[in-house]
Design a protein around this motif. Structure first.
Motif, PDB file in Angstrom:
ATOM      1  N   PRO A  35       2.157  43.692-120.717  1.00 42.25           N
ATOM      2  CA  PRO A  35       1.215  42.703-121.267  1.00 42.25           C
ATOM      3  C   PRO A  35      -0.206  42.959-120.769  1.00 42.25           C
ATOM      4  O   PRO A  35      -0.426  43.234-119.590  1.00 42.25           O
ATOM      5  CB  PRO A  35       1.750  41.372-120.747  1.00 42.25           C
ATOM      6  CG  PRO A  35       3.168  41.631-120.371  1.00 42.25           C
ATOM      7  CD  PRO A  35       3.192  43.049-119.888  1.00 42.25           C
ATOM      8  N   ILE A  36      -1.166  42.837-121.683  1.00 43.69           N
ATOM      9  CA  ILE A  36      -2.568  43.112-121.366  1.00 43.69           C
ATOM     10  C   ILE A  36      -3.441  41.961-121.851  1.00 43.69           C
ATOM     11  O   ILE A  36      -3.266  41.451-122.968  1.00 43.69           O
ATOM     12  CB  ILE A  36      -3.034  44.417-122.046  1.00 43.69           C
ATOM     13  CG1 ILE A  36      -2.285  45.627-121.476  1.00 43.69           C
ATOM     14  CG2 ILE A  36      -4.544  44.613-121.891  1.00 43.69           C
ATOM     15  CD1 ILE A  36      -2.530  46.919-122.249  1.00 43.69           C
ATOM     16  N   ILE A  37      -4.383  41.565-121.020  1.00 41.78           N
ATOM     17  CA  ILE A  37      -5.522  40.750-121.454  1.00 41.78           C
ATOM     18  C   ILE A  37      -6.742  41.654-121.401  1.00 41.78           C
ATOM     19  O   ILE A  37      -7.058  42.202-120.345  1.00 41.78           O
ATOM     20  CB  ILE A  37      -5.733  39.521-120.552  1.00 41.78           C
ATOM     21  CG1 ILE A  37      -4.563  38.538-120.692  1.00 41.78           C
ATOM     22  CG2 ILE A  37      -7.049  38.827-120.890  1.00 41.78           C
ATOM     23  CD1 ILE A  37      -4.626  37.353-119.734  1.00 41.78           C
ATOM     24  N   ALA A 325      -3.328  53.508-113.130  1.00 42.66           N
ATOM     25  CA  ALA A 325      -2.584  52.507-112.358  1.00 42.66           C
ATOM     26  C   ALA A 325      -1.151  52.942-112.065  1.00 42.66           C
ATOM     27  O   ALA A 325      -0.352  52.140-111.566  1.00 42.66           O
ATOM     28  CB  ALA A 325      -2.574  51.182-113.118  1.00 42.66           C
ATOM     29  N   ALA A 326      -0.826  54.186-112.337  1.00 44.99           N
ATOM     30  CA  ALA A 326       0.569  54.642-112.250  1.00 44.99           C
ATOM     31  C   ALA A 326       1.168  54.470-110.861  1.00 44.99           C
ATOM     32  O   ALA A 326       2.374  54.281-110.720  1.00 44.99           O
ATOM     33  CB  ALA A 326       0.672  56.100-112.691  1.00 44.99           C
ATOM     34  N   GLU A 330       4.584  46.624-109.128  1.00 40.04           N
ATOM     35  CA  GLU A 330       4.690  45.729-110.277  1.00 40.04           C
ATOM     36  C   GLU A 330       3.667  44.601-110.228  1.00 40.04           C
ATOM     37  O   GLU A 330       3.002  44.300-111.233  1.00 40.04           O
ATOM     38  CB  GLU A 330       6.111  45.156-110.343  1.00 40.04           C
ATOM     39  CG  GLU A 330       6.358  44.272-111.564  1.00 40.04           C
ATOM     40  CD  GLU A 330       7.789  43.770-111.625  1.00 40.04           C
ATOM     41  OE1 GLU A 330       8.063  42.898-112.474  1.00 40.04           O
ATOM     42  OE2 GLU A 330       8.626  44.240-110.827  1.00 40.04           O
ATOM     43  N   ALA A 331       3.509  43.955-109.071  1.00 40.73           N
ATOM     44  CA  ALA A 331       2.563  42.848-108.951  1.00 40.73           C
ATOM     45  C   ALA A 331       1.124  43.326-109.111  1.00 40.73           C
ATOM     46  O   ALA A 331       0.305  42.664-109.772  1.00 40.73           O
ATOM     47  CB  ALA A 331       2.750  42.149-107.609  1.00 40.73           C
ATOM     48  N   ALA A 335      -1.612  42.326-112.079  1.00 43.45           N
ATOM     49  CA  ALA A 335      -2.951  41.810-111.788  1.00 43.45           C
ATOM     50  C   ALA A 335      -4.021  42.606-112.519  1.00 43.45           C
ATOM     51  O   ALA A 335      -4.919  42.041-113.162  1.00 43.45           O
ATOM     52  CB  ALA A 335      -3.206  41.839-110.286  1.00 43.45           C
ATOM     53  N   LEU A 336      -3.930  43.911-112.455  1.00 49.87           N
ATOM     54  CA  LEU A 336      -4.951  44.775-113.051  1.00 49.87           C
ATOM     55  C   LEU A 336      -5.036  44.616-114.560  1.00 49.87           C
ATOM     56  O   LEU A 336      -6.129  44.698-115.141  1.00 49.87           O
ATOM     57  CB  LEU A 336      -4.659  46.235-112.706  1.00 49.87           C
ATOM     58  CG  LEU A 336      -4.828  46.643-111.246  1.00 49.87           C
ATOM     59  CD1 LEU A 336      -4.180  47.996-110.992  1.00 49.87           C
ATOM     60  CD2 LEU A 336      -6.309  46.677-110.865  1.00 49.87           C
TER      61      LEU A 336
END
Length: 355
Positions: A35-37, A325-326, A330-331, A335-336
């Motif tokens: 999921p991305i914002i 970000a690889a 998970e957390a 966040a990113l």
């Protein structure tokens, strides 16, 4: 093979978008379920530059799981008449209409323009209160904060605004007072400043510690004009300023904007658009410096579309961010790509049940 025509610059000195050129690079979407914002994009219809709701809709629909977006001030659709200070209300009205279209669900699950960063001239000091309230009355909880025109350098070769701003709004005596009003109303301040201006951003963030200051575009490391070919010299200066900003708890940073013309990368001049691995390699020093300094909870990847679209497609851009970000857990990844944006801009959080 014949090279494509040399890319033109738009009136605001952005790299012109060439859809046919971008189409030459197709990639499989990495981590399509993440999921991305997208916390930073624009909509506009300027002379020679057009990017409206349908254009954004096509880009966010190219394969990544975009859940929501945040529109950021860009001088779009200001009112043609009335008091000067009220004219930017037209931009908020315009974007709130686009947000309402998206919220209908008729255009897919992504909530475009769920957050709106508008324009109120903070040099007006405490007189900004009724102006901010007017934006809030128009857009309600979608209105999240403001951004002023602040990116400035004396060289005419360093420009990233359709309208050139005055040289010193951040240092204006009224700016900090206007910023304090923002904080009282629970709103944020986005700041687009070149790396040469970051000491001014630092002074402002120190002066108004109760305000969340969002540093746009990784702090604007320059690579054109007097900085062309001097990346090795610019980097340590930029890094020192970013570390100083990261030491203040009221700052966060957007990771992106590195495909702008002022950044000096020239992938747009190649026969083929860059792939995501190439972009990730080029941008890694900046992105990793920011994440190490601010921490994932104060960093958020951004598209900066359509500005960055002159150099790469939306699908390739987010693939590059996923490569960068690889190594995150998970957390940290959450966040990113969505959590920091949701918290800073007070958007609906994306939880495990929604992923």
């Amino acid at each position: 093979m014949t090279l494509p025509p040399a890319p033109l610059l738009t009136p605001s000195r952005q790299i012109a978008i060439r859809e046919d050129w971008l189409a030459r690079r197709q990639e499989e979407i990495l981590l399509p379920g993440l999921p991305i914002i997208d916390p930073h994009h624009h909509l506009w219809d300027h002379p020679g530059e057009r990017y409206l709701f349908d254009d954004l809709l096509r880009d966010v629909g190219t394969g990544h799981d975009i859940r929501a977006t945040v529109f950021v001030q860009c001088g779009a659709m200001y009112r043609a008449d009335g008091p000067e200070a009220l004219r930017p209300l037209g931009e908020t009205e315009f974007v709130n209409g686009a947000a309402a279209m998206s919220a209908s669900g008729q255009y897919g699950p992504a909530r475009l323009c769920a957050g709106i960063i508008g324009m109120v001239d903070l040099t007006l000091g405490d007189r900004v209160a009724p102006l901010l309230e007017a934006h809030l009355a128009l857009a309600g909880p979608r209105f999240k904060g403001v951004r002023n025109r602040t990116a400035w350098h004396p060289s005419p070769e360093v420009r990233s605004n359709l309208v050139t701003p005055p040289p010193g709004p951040l240092a204006h005596p009224g700016f900090a007072e206007g910023a304090r009003v923002l904080a009282r109303l629970g709103l944020t301040l986005d700041v687009w400043a070149y790396h040469t201006q970051l000491p001014g951003v630092l002074a402002l963030a120190r002066a108004v510690p109760e305000l969340t200051v969002v540093i746009d575009h990784a702090g604007g490391p320059l690579g054109v004009g007097p900085f062309a070919g001097r990346r090795a010299e610019v980097f340590p200066e930029w890094r020192r300023s970013m570390l100083a900003l990261a030491a203040l708890p009221n700052t966060v940073v957007k990771l992106g904007g590195l495909a702008m013309q002022v950044g000096g990368f020239e992938f747009h001049r190649a026969e083929l658009p860059p792939d995501s691995a190439t972009l990730a390699t080029a941008w890694r020093p900046y992105v990793e410096t920011c994440i190490e300094a601010f921490g994932p909870a104060r960093c958020m990847f951004e598209s900066n579309f359509p500005v960055d679209k002159g150099m790469c497609s939306y699908a390739v851009l987010w693939n590059a961010f996923k490569r960068l970000a690889a190594g995150a857990g998970e957390a940290e990844t959450a966040a990113l790509f969505s959590g920091t944006a949701a918290r800073v801009y007070r958007l609906d959080p994306i939880g495990p049940d929604q992923a």
